[in-house]
Design an enzyme around this catalytic site. Structure first.
Site, PDB file in Angstrom:
ATOM      1  N   CYS A 387      54.504   2.154 -65.533  1.00  0.00           N
ATOM      2  CA  CYS A 387      53.723   1.442 -66.508  1.00  0.00           C
ATOM      3  C   CYS A 387      52.765   2.315 -66.640  1.00  0.00           C
ATOM      4  CB  CYS A 387      53.472   0.220 -65.848  1.00  0.00           C
ATOM      5  SG  CYS A 387      53.092  -0.970 -67.224  1.00  0.00           S
ATOM      6  N   HIS A 514      57.818  -2.403 -65.317  1.00  0.00           N
ATOM      7  CA  HIS A 514      57.715  -2.333 -63.922  1.00  0.00           C
ATOM      8  C   HIS A 514      58.986  -2.270 -63.074  1.00  0.00           C
ATOM      9  CE1 HIS A 514      53.112  -2.656 -63.485  1.00  0.00           C
ATOM     10  NE2 HIS A 514      53.367  -3.260 -64.426  1.00  0.00           N
ATOM     11  N   GLU A 516      59.841  -1.504 -60.043  1.00  0.00           N
ATOM     12  CA  GLU A 516      59.770  -1.933 -59.038  1.00  0.00           C
ATOM     13  C   GLU A 516      60.335  -3.606 -58.592  1.00  0.00           C
ATOM     14  OE1 GLU A 516      57.337  -1.366 -60.737  1.00  0.00           O
ATOM     15  OE2 GLU A 516      55.366  -2.365 -59.986  1.00  0.00           O
TER      16      GLU A 516
HETATM   17  N1  GLN Z   1      46.831  -0.598 -68.791  1.00  0.00           N
HETATM   18  C1  GLN Z   1      48.063  -0.318 -69.158  1.00  0.00           C
HETATM   19  C2  GLN Z   1      48.509  -1.237 -70.396  1.00  0.00           C
HETATM   20  O1  GLN Z   1      47.802  -2.234 -70.522  1.00  0.00           O
HETATM   21  C3  GLN Z   1      49.090  -0.255 -68.271  1.00  0.00           C
HETATM   22  C4  GLN Z   1      49.484  -1.469 -67.540  1.00  0.00           C
HETATM   23  C5  GLN Z   1      50.110  -1.508 -66.178  1.00  0.00           C
HETATM   24  O2  GLN Z   1      50.619  -0.315 -65.565  1.00  0.00           O
HETATM   25  N2  GLN Z   1      50.676  -2.652 -65.790  1.00  0.00           N
HETATM   26  O3  GLN Z   1      49.033  -0.961 -71.417  1.00  0.00           O
END
Ligand code: GLN
Length: 544
Positions: A387, A514, A516
């Site tokens: 992410c 994500h 994970e």
């Molecule tokens: N802050 C980043 C976004 O909003 C990544 C978000 C995250 O890692 N969950 O795109």
């Protein structure tokens, strides 16, 4: 089996007893005994969901397939049971009140006085029953907090009413307590357990099963004493001694004491002996782990054990499965505060075998993460970005390979000249509740002849869970490709970059999703597994 039955899990004496793990373990035991289960957590806090809560206070926000931002205990449920959680698996006081207040504003109560009992408790009961279904044998509901908390009272009252409504044989109360060991006295103490049970009884709930967390084994005498004073059967006093090896041993600890038989008896369930062979084999591999591998997780909530829970778990799942056969590899997670890299430089990372950058929001620590990604790229250290970790990799490559000085995400610098990460029309895709983020599971096409596709065993498509606002800016895609970046995962329409990798690097992979959240014990996520394997290869190559 006929109508759905209910198990309620409450906790007493202190918080942090591992109620979520225990609820997950109960779900697993029933599932592997042939029953269809659903798990749920009711959280007494007033926030509507944990999505906007500070990870320092609340730990990781767990995302479900249907895009709910939920309590991290749902991660335990999914990891133990393999049953996907959903929006209906987590309710908070905030959501419950909101729904009652909306009904009141609509006039649904016809001018009647709206009260905690019955209106709030009815709403809680309907949240619990939302999981009941002809296809579900048992709903397991964990009540957050500790018995005796003021804010938990409506929940305890609602579950008390559930037994009245559903009938004695359909509802089971499991209470988790602490039996502390007093060093000065040299003995285990049962009084806190007795007091916690009497608090429950005051509200009208007589627990059926007590699960006692204890540092020392309970003697038979002690077990009988607890049973007598708390008014439960001797066999219903279950000891949950601290497991020093793996949390995944908890189901086995309960099974060994006949926990499943007690539950089956009390609820009249056709429960078979739980099938645990693969799980036991996995625990065996963990126990016999021979080598080790060091993975740095560079984040901003490093001090808190729970902030990257699923990431740490996924690393351990992967370690348990490599090199394969009878033994796993112990993954030493080195947690590194991104800001410390800003102060001291990335050199300390030369001691690790792999570098992982997890998700995150906000500017703090971002430059440290960029320095860590650069170090991984330049030193040929395996890299897994998740992410924010893919966005960090993109910014780093833009600045240091493409030569785009000041390249950034619009999240951190809205006026950057090179917005390589931006708000795109992915916003159109935000169809679900929860505001402005892309949330929940989305399909991802895997490009042929990539490391990612290989890791997924040649699969053409996968689905992974998202929680982010920003995306990789397509305007820069061609430039990145010329510089040796391969976009190894794309949305089916090709519009969104979901995964990337570097051509001239031993293993540098990142995912917008994500990944994970879908890793399971005995079934690690393919990219985590490939990452840990690559890290082991590096360790061997440099002869550590
Ligand atoms: N802050 C980043 C976004 O909003 C990544 C978000 C995250 O890692 N969950 O795109």
């Amino acid at each position: 089996m006929g109508k759905t039955k209910y198990i309620f899990v409450t906790g007493g004496v202190v918080s942090s007893l591992g109620k979520g793990l225990t609820a997950g373990a109960i779900g697993m035991i029933l599932r592997r005994g042939g029953l269809r289960v659903r798990l749920q957590k009711l959280d007494p806090y007033i926030n509507v969901d944990p999505g906007t809560m500070n990870p320092f206070q609340h730990g990781e926000v767990y995302v479900t397939d249907d895009g709910a931002e939920t309590d991290l205990d749902l991660g335990h449920y999914e990891r133990f049971t393999g049953v996907p959680a959903s929006r209906a698996s987590n309710y908070t006081t905030g959501q419950i009140y909101m729904s009652v207040v909306e009904k009141e504003r609509r006039g649904d109560f016809l001018g009647g006085t709206v009260q905690v009992v019955p209106h709030i408790t009815d709403e809680i009961k309907s949240c619990i029953r939302r999981l009941a279904d002809p296809e579900v044998d048992v709903v397991i509901t964990e009540i957050g907090g500790t018995v005796g908390d003021i804010e938990g009272l409506p929940f305890i009252e609602a579950i008390r009413q559930m037994r009245h409504d559903e009938g004695r044989s359909r509802v089971l109360y499991v209470h988790l307590t602490l039996v502390p060991y007093l060093r000065a006295a040299g003995e285990l103490k049962t009084k806190p357990t007795q007091q916690s049970v009497s608090l429950l009884r005051e509200i009208g709930i007589q627990p059926d099963i007590l699960i006692c967390r204890a540092e020392q084994p309970l003697t038979e005498d002690l077990r009988r004493k607890i049973a007598l004073f708390c008014n439960v059967e001797d066999r219903a006093v279950i000891e949950e001694k601290d497991v020093d090896r793996s949390i995944y041993e908890i189901p086995e600890v309960l099974i060994q004491q006949g926990f499943h038989e007690v539950v089956a008896d009390f609820l009249g369930l056709p429960l078979r002996p739980p099938e645990m062979a693969d799980w036991r084999a996995m625990l065996g591999r963990i126990r016999r782990s021979s080598g080790e591998v060091g993975i740095a997780v560079v984040g901003k909530y490093i001090k808190l054990q729970d902030a990257y829970k699923s990431v740490y778990e996924a690393l351990h799942h992967a370690g348990a499965e490599v090199p394969g056969g009878e033994t796993g590899t112990h993954v030493n997670v080195e947690r590194i505060e991104a800001e410390s890299i800003e102060q001291d430089g990335p050199e300390r990372l030369s001691g690790v075998d792999g570098i992982l950058i997890p998700g995150g929001f906000g500017t703090r620590g971002v430059e440290g993460k960029i320095a860590a990604a650069r170090f991984a790229r330049e030193q040929n250290i395996p890299y897994l970005g998740i992410c924010l970790g893919i966005q960090i990799a993109v910014i780093e490559i833009a600045r240091n390979v493409l030569g785009l000085a000041g390249a950034n995400s619009m999240e951190f610098d809205p006026d950057t000249r090179h917005p390589v990460i931006a708000l795109l029309d992915s916003q159109k895709r935000v169809t679900r509740m929860g505001g402005t983020m892309r949330l929940g599971a989305f399909p991802c096409r895997l490009s042929p002849n990539t490391r990612v596709r290989e890791a997924y065993g040649g699969a053409e498509e996968t689905r992974e869970r998202h929680r982010h606002r920003y995306e990789i800016n397509n305007a820069f895609r061609a430039a990145f490709e010329q510089a040796g970046v391969r976009f190894s995962g794309l949305s089916p329409d090709g519009d969104l970059v979901e995964m990337l990798e570097l051509e001239n690097h031993p293993w540098f992979v990142a995912s917008q999703a994500h990944i994970e959240f879908q890793s399971r014990p005995a079934a690690p996520h393919p990219l985590f597994k490939a990452f840990v394997q690559a890290s082991i290869r590096r360790r061997q190559a440099i002869g550590r």
